[in-house]
Motif scaffolding. Structure first.
Motif, PDB file in Angstrom:
ATOM      1  N   LEU A  36      39.795  -8.717  25.952  1.00  0.00           N
ATOM      2  CA  LEU A  36      40.959  -9.590  25.891  1.00  0.00           C
ATOM      3  C   LEU A  36      41.822  -9.343  27.124  1.00  0.00           C
ATOM      4  CD1 LEU A  36      42.645 -11.634  24.282  1.00  0.00           C
ATOM      5  CD2 LEU A  36      43.724  -9.692  23.111  1.00  0.00           C
ATOM      6  N   GLY A  37      42.043 -10.416  27.899  1.00  0.00           N
ATOM      7  CA  GLY A  37      42.804 -10.293  29.125  1.00  0.00           C
ATOM      8  C   GLY A  37      44.294 -10.496  28.903  1.00  0.00           C
ATOM      9  N   GLU A  38      45.084  -9.996  29.846  1.00  0.00           N
ATOM     10  CA  GLU A  38      46.531 -10.160  29.737  1.00  0.00           C
ATOM     11  C   GLU A  38      46.949 -11.617  29.904  1.00  0.00           C
ATOM     12  OE1 GLU A  38      48.163  -7.738  32.782  1.00  0.00           O
ATOM     13  OE2 GLU A  38      47.425  -8.987  34.443  1.00  0.00           O
ATOM     14  N   ASP A  39      46.012 -12.447  30.360  1.00  0.00           N
ATOM     15  CA  ASP A  39      46.260 -13.885  30.484  1.00  0.00           C
ATOM     16  C   ASP A  39      45.986 -14.632  29.182  1.00  0.00           C
ATOM     17  OD1 ASP A  39      43.544 -13.502  30.444  1.00  0.00           O
ATOM     18  OD2 ASP A  39      43.131 -14.548  32.339  1.00  0.00           O
ATOM     19  N   GLY A  40      45.639 -13.899  28.089  1.00  0.00           N
ATOM     20  CA  GLY A  40      45.366 -14.537  26.806  1.00  0.00           C
ATOM     21  C   GLY A  40      43.970 -15.112  26.692  1.00  0.00           C
ATOM     22  N   VAL A  41      43.108 -14.791  27.641  1.00  0.00           N
ATOM     23  CA  VAL A  41      41.729 -15.285  27.635  1.00  0.00           C
ATOM     24  C   VAL A  41      40.800 -14.178  27.143  1.00  0.00           C
ATOM     25  CG1 VAL A  41      39.818 -16.088  29.088  1.00  0.00           C
ATOM     26  CG2 VAL A  41      42.144 -16.943  29.474  1.00  0.00           C
ATOM     27  N   LEU A  42      39.847 -14.557  26.313  1.00  0.00           N
ATOM     28  CA  LEU A  42      38.823 -13.620  25.849  1.00  0.00           C
ATOM     29  C   LEU A  42      37.604 -13.752  26.745  1.00  0.00           C
ATOM     30  CD1 LEU A  42      38.178 -11.591  23.512  1.00  0.00           C
ATOM     31  CD2 LEU A  42      36.995 -13.484  22.388  1.00  0.00           C
ATOM     32  N   TYR A  43      37.227 -12.649  27.375  1.00  0.00           N
ATOM     33  CA  TYR A  43      36.074 -12.617  28.270  1.00  0.00           C
ATOM     34  C   TYR A  43      34.905 -11.986  27.510  1.00  0.00           C
ATOM     35  CZ  TYR A  43      39.585 -13.487  31.878  1.00  0.00           C
ATOM     36  OH  TYR A  43      40.595 -14.030  32.624  1.00  0.00           O
ATOM     37  N   SER A  44      33.792 -12.727  27.406  1.00  0.00           N
ATOM     38  CA  SER A  44      32.637 -12.264  26.633  1.00  0.00           C
ATOM     39  C   SER A  44      31.448 -12.022  27.555  1.00  0.00           C
ATOM     40  CB  SER A  44      32.271 -13.290  25.553  1.00  0.00           C
ATOM     41  OG  SER A  44      33.352 -13.445  24.640  1.00  0.00           O
ATOM     42  N   PHE A  45      30.939 -10.788  27.495  1.00  0.00           N
ATOM     43  CA  PHE A  45      29.839 -10.373  28.360  1.00  0.00           C
ATOM     44  C   PHE A  45      28.586 -10.106  27.523  1.00  0.00           C
ATOM     45  CE2 PHE A  45      33.803  -8.958  30.253  1.00  0.00           C
ATOM     46  CZ  PHE A  45      33.706  -9.407  31.570  1.00  0.00           C
ATOM     47  N   ALA A  46      27.447 -10.563  27.997  1.00  0.00           N
ATOM     48  CA  ALA A  46      26.156 -10.220  27.394  1.00  0.00           C
ATOM     49  C   ALA A  46      25.708  -8.902  28.009  1.00  0.00           C
ATOM     50  CB  ALA A  46      25.129 -11.314  27.637  1.00  0.00           C
ATOM     51  N   THR A  47      25.757  -7.830  27.241  1.00  0.00           N
ATOM     52  CA  THR A  47      25.529  -6.497  27.808  1.00  0.00           C
ATOM     53  C   THR A  47      24.096  -6.289  28.269  1.00  0.00           C
ATOM     54  OG1 THR A  47      25.070  -5.575  25.608  1.00  0.00           O
ATOM     55  CG2 THR A  47      27.352  -5.507  26.390  1.00  0.00           C
ATOM     56  N   GLY A  48      23.151  -7.055  27.702  1.00  0.00           N
ATOM     57  CA  GLY A  48      21.755  -6.885  28.093  1.00  0.00           C
ATOM     58  C   GLY A  48      21.335  -7.785  29.231  1.00  0.00           C
ATOM     59  N   ALA A  49      22.284  -8.511  29.801  1.00  0.00           N
ATOM     60  CA  ALA A  49      21.939  -9.464  30.866  1.00  0.00           C
ATOM     61  C   ALA A  49      22.557  -9.041  32.195  1.00  0.00           C
ATOM     62  CB  ALA A  49      22.411 -10.859  30.478  1.00  0.00           C
ATOM     63  N   GLY A  50      22.547  -7.743  32.466  1.00  0.00           N
ATOM     64  CA  GLY A  50      23.070  -7.265  33.732  1.00  0.00           C
ATOM     65  C   GLY A  50      24.570  -7.353  33.854  1.00  0.00           C
ATOM     66  N   GLY A  51      25.268  -7.415  32.715  1.00  0.00           N
ATOM     67  CA  GLY A  51      26.722  -7.465  32.752  1.00  0.00           C
ATOM     68  C   GLY A  51      27.272  -8.838  33.059  1.00  0.00           C
ATOM     69  N   ARG A  52      26.487  -9.878  32.806  1.00  0.00           N
ATOM     70  CA  ARG A  52      26.905 -11.236  33.144  1.00  0.00           C
ATOM     71  C   ARG A  52      28.008 -11.739  32.202  1.00  0.00           C
ATOM     72  NH1 ARG A  52      22.219 -13.475  33.055  1.00  0.00           N
ATOM     73  NH2 ARG A  52      22.327 -14.451  31.004  1.00  0.00           N
ATOM     74  N   LEU A  53      29.018 -12.382  32.775  1.00  0.00           N
ATOM     75  CA  LEU A  53      30.072 -13.015  31.984  1.00  0.00           C
ATOM     76  C   LEU A  53      29.514 -14.310  31.408  1.00  0.00           C
ATOM     77  CD1 LEU A  53      33.057 -13.185  31.088  1.00  0.00           C
ATOM     78  CD2 LEU A  53      33.543 -14.345  33.256  1.00  0.00           C
ATOM     79  N   GLU A  54      29.389 -14.368  30.064  1.00  0.00           N
ATOM     80  CA  GLU A  54      28.761 -15.514  29.415  1.00  0.00           C
ATOM     81  C   GLU A  54      29.757 -16.565  28.938  1.00  0.00           C
ATOM     82  OE1 GLU A  54      25.645 -16.280  29.047  1.00  0.00           O
ATOM     83  OE2 GLU A  54      24.777 -14.481  29.926  1.00  0.00           O
ATOM     84  N   GLY A  55      30.999 -16.150  28.747  1.00  0.00           N
ATOM     85  CA  GLY A  55      31.945 -17.139  28.247  1.00  0.00           C
ATOM     86  C   GLY A  55      33.379 -16.666  28.346  1.00  0.00           C
ATOM     87  N   THR A  56      34.286 -17.630  28.480  1.00  0.00           N
ATOM     88  CA  THR A  56      35.722 -17.347  28.450  1.00  0.00           C
ATOM     89  C   THR A  56      36.370 -18.326  27.486  1.00  0.00           C
ATOM     90  OG1 THR A  56      36.151 -18.843  30.311  1.00  0.00           O
ATOM     91  CG2 THR A  56      35.761 -16.508  30.831  1.00  0.00           C
ATOM     92  N   GLN A  57      37.390 -17.854  26.831  1.00  0.00           N
ATOM     93  CA  GLN A  57      38.051 -18.696  25.842  1.00  0.00           C
ATOM     94  C   GLN A  57      39.498 -18.265  25.671  1.00  0.00           C
ATOM     95  OE1 GLN A  57      35.798 -19.359  22.292  1.00  0.00           O
ATOM     96  NE2 GLN A  57      37.625 -19.408  21.009  1.00  0.00           N
ATOM     97  N   ARG A  58      40.410 -19.217  25.756  1.00  0.00           N
ATOM     98  CA  ARG A  58      41.820 -18.890  25.554  1.00  0.00           C
ATOM     99  C   ARG A  58      42.063 -18.708  24.066  1.00  0.00           C
ATOM    100  NH1 ARG A  58      46.153 -18.388  28.226  1.00  0.00           N
ATOM    101  NH2 ARG A  58      45.133 -19.092  30.151  1.00  0.00           N
ATOM    102  N   VAL A  59      42.590 -17.537  23.715  1.00  0.00           N
ATOM    103  CA  VAL A  59      42.825 -17.244  22.310  1.00  0.00           C
ATOM    104  C   VAL A  59      44.306 -17.147  21.963  1.00  0.00           C
ATOM    105  CG1 VAL A  59      40.587 -16.133  21.972  1.00  0.00           C
ATOM    106  CG2 VAL A  59      42.554 -14.760  22.717  1.00  0.00           C
ATOM    107  N   THR A  60      45.156 -17.024  22.982  1.00  0.00           N
ATOM    108  CA  THR A  60      46.600 -16.989  22.734  1.00  0.00           C
ATOM    109  C   THR A  60      47.332 -17.387  24.006  1.00  0.00           C
ATOM    110  OG1 THR A  60      48.472 -15.636  21.992  1.00  0.00           O
ATOM    111  CG2 THR A  60      46.800 -14.541  23.321  1.00  0.00           C
TER     112      THR A  60
END
Length: 515
Positions: free
Chosen positions: A460-484
């Protein structure tokens, strides 16, 4: 207004269950020990009709579960014996007369009556007048039916299962139980389902609104996945049904608006592995241990720390509470003794997190001084100290907030701090992988959580965005989503489902599900 149920009625429901499931030994033991008789049949009308028709093959098996007056029982068995003799069924009548317990009692208490029955059984062909006297057979049957109707009640079948079914329907009606959920009757809760494939939660599921002057500071799912508990800025600890997004009103204390609570803001929560106990820590340095089913505080540590408690963890056997604090200390408290047992010193600033690792033999801690320390849980000796590398061009130490042991590898841990990078490291400090938000500004992480098998890391970022990483894919950022849109505080993952909870100082807690 409370509804009172007589204890004898509860016992009768259990007796009926034993009877219907042929648990004859249990039935007899309960009836004898409790002094309560079932004395019930499915249909009183059918029962008395069978008596009037002389269908004794249907009546006699039912008598084994009824407790009737001695005189009525003797008259009933006598009627059966006389009708057998009328039908010339002497081979059946004689063993009944000489072996049935009711006739043995009659032989001792009323020898004359018993002798008459012996004479009739020995007679070659007694007629109806000899057998029944002045009262005809059908009239005797009718009298017996009337007397039995006064002693026996009619009860629908399977009352125990019917009552349980009604209770579950009411819980569904109240939104406390999801339709189609598997209910664990012994524990009194819905069995937590498990998602076979881990996916990234992206769809808003429920939103819980807190009071205008409060917001959740911390939240945690129970290990069995059935409950979500929150600790708020106003000191309240509340237990929620995350399926409905409502308070658990089947917890009596919450239904009566009596809550687990602290005098100041609750900053940390931790469950026992069996989901029975909950530890809570507050801004004034106090720790309390609760039994969630009753809301009872089973242990309190009023001087656990001199400043706010930042994190808590319970030992595997729920005998100790591991705590960290703004006072820079890590401590272990004994739940049974109520005393502080151990203290770990060495960090030079706030200690924000500590967890048990290596089957509880080690303690791993993270601090605002930028270091991670590995301790011997028994001796409190610091075995190792390391610092994640500063991300990008940042100079100086990064305050570390969160340690997430890797579910797939007990020798690895995810380290999160106030920066835009999450690190996967060994317990000796080797960096194995890093996960970055990609934001130059506003993307620093304030909280992080792992999926149950560690296939996803959510920051969870200080910008209110949730950053989701696939840990088995070399640390790739798979999705972002504003949650607040305001003041993100924390994120927690359900222990079995593709479900996340996020909360902020806007007074909202939201749950997110995979679609």
């Amino acid at each position: 207004m409370s509804l009172e149920i007589a204890a004898t009625d509860v016992i009768k429901v259990i007796l009926q269950f034993c009877k219907e499931n042929s648990l004859t030994s249990s039935f007899a033991a309960i009836q004898e020990e409790c002094g309560v008789s079932l004395n019930a049949v499915e249909s009183l009308e059918a029962f008395t009709a069978d008596v009037r028709a002389g269908r004794w093959d249907l009546i006699l098996p039912q008598l084994a579960t009824l407790k009737l007056p001695v005189d009525l029982l003797e008259d009933l068995y006598e009627q059966v014996l006389l009708e057998l003799l009328e039908l010339r069924e002497t081979d059946t009548a004689k063993p009944l007369l000489r072996q049935a317990a009711v006739f043995a009692r009659m032989r001792d208490a009323d020898a004359g009556r018993y002798a008459r029955l012996e004479r009739l059984a020995a007679a070659p062909s007694p007629d109806a007048r000899d057998l029944y006297g002045a009262t005809p057979r059908d009239a005797r049957r009718g009298a017996l039916a009337a007397r039995l109707a006064a002693e026996v009640t009619s009860v629908p079948p399977s009352r125990l299962m019917a009552v349980i079914g009604q209770a579950l329907k009411w819980q569904q009606h109240q939104g406390l139980l999801a339709p189609g959920a598997t209910f664990d009757l012994f524990r009194g809760s819905a069995a937590g389902a498990r998602d076979e494939v881990e996916r990234c939660p992206t769809a808003l599921d429920r939103t819980i609104k807190f009071g205008a002057k409060s917001h959740p500071e911390t939240a945690a799912f129970s290990p069995d996945g059935l409950l979500l508990v929150t600790g708020s800025a106003d000191g309240f600890i509340e237990v929620w049904d995350h399926v409905s997004g409502k308070l658990k009103k089947d917890l009596a204390y919450q239904a009566e608006e009596r809550f687990m609570m602290h005098d100041q803001a609750v900053l940390a929560l931790a469950w026992s592995s069996d989901s029975e106990l909950l530890a809570s820590g507050s801004m004034d340095g106090k720790i309390k241990v609760w039994r969630v089913a009753t809301g009872q505080c089973v242990r309190r540590f009023d001087s656990a720390h001199t400043q706010g408690v930042t994190s808590l963890a319970l030992s595997a056997d729920s005998s100790h509470v591991l705590s960290t604090s703004y006072d820079g200390l890590i401590r272990v408290h004994g739940i049974k003794s109520g005393r502080m047992l151990k203290e770990f010193r060495g960090h030079t600033s706030f200690v924000n997190c500590a967890v048990y690792v290596v089957q509880g033999s080690r303690v791993l801690s993270a601090s605002a001084d930028g270091s991670v320390r590995l301790w011997d849980a028994r001796s409190c000796e610091c075995l190792a100290s390391f610092r994640p590398p500063p991300p990008g061009a940042r100079v100086g130490d990064v305050a570390l907030d969160r340690l997430l042991p890797d579910p797939a590898n007990p020798g690895q841990v995810y380290v999160a701090g106030r920066c835009s990078t999450l690190y996967l490291m060994t317990l000796t400090g080797q960096v194995l992988r890093s996960f970055q938000s990609g934001r130059a500004e506003g993307g620093d992480f304030v909280a992080a959580a792992l999926s149950p098998r560690g296939e996803w890391a959510h920051c969870l970022g200080e910008d209110g965005v949730l950053y989701s990483f696939a840990t088995g894919a070399g640390g790739r950022l798979e999705g972002t989503q504003r949650v607040t849109d305001k003041g993100p505080i924390g994120v927690a993952h359900h222990p079995h489902r593709n479900l996340l909870a996020t909360w902020s100082d806007a007074g909202l807690l939201s749950t997110w599900k995979a679609v």
